[in-house]
Design a protein around this motif. Structure first.
Motif, short mmCIF file in Angstrom:
data_model
loop_
_atom_site.label_atom_id
_atom_site.label_comp_id
_atom_site.label_asym_id
_atom_site.label_seq_id
_atom_site.Cartn_x
_atom_site.Cartn_y
_atom_site.Cartn_z
N GLY A 174 0.81 -1.22 0.00
CA GLY A 174 0.00 0.00 0.00
C GLY A 174 0.84 1.27 0.00
N TRP A 175 1.89 1.28 0.80
CA TRP A 175 2.79 2.44 0.87
C TRP A 175 3.46 2.69 -0.48
CZ3 TRP A 175 3.96 6.81 2.91
CH2 TRP A 175 5.22 7.36 2.71
N ILE A 180 1.77 6.64 -6.97
CA ILE A 180 0.67 7.46 -7.49
C ILE A 180 0.97 8.95 -7.29
CG2 ILE A 180 -1.74 8.09 -7.11
CD1 ILE A 180 -2.24 5.09 -6.57
N LYS A 181 1.46 9.30 -6.13
CA LYS A 181 1.79 10.71 -5.85
C LYS A 181 2.96 11.19 -6.71
CE LYS A 181 -1.15 11.85 -2.71
NZ LYS A 181 -2.11 12.92 -2.90
N TYR A 230 0.92 4.10 -2.92
CA TYR A 230 0.62 5.49 -2.60
C TYR A 230 1.71 6.43 -3.09
CZ TYR A 230 -0.02 9.69 0.23
OH TYR A 230 -0.14 10.99 0.64
#
Length: 50
Positions: free
Chosen positions: A39-40, A46-47, A43
């Protein structure tokens, strides 16, 4: 600035954190800490691309 920050973090993640796709980890059998890392990484990626 925010985008360059996340690009730097993404490069660090690539070096430091394990790649579970190379290990052929089954997501349904992953442990909580493995899901947190996945998940990290998602994230941050995507950023960095926004």
């Amino acid at each position: 600035m925010k985008k360059s920050f996340f690009k730097t973090i993404a490069k660090i993640n690539k070096i430091v954190l394990p790649s579970f796709t190379k290990r052929r980890l089954d997501i349904s059998k992953a442990k909580k800490w493995q899901l947190a890392i996945i998940g990290w990484r998602a994230y941050v990626t995507i950023k960095a691309l926004d």
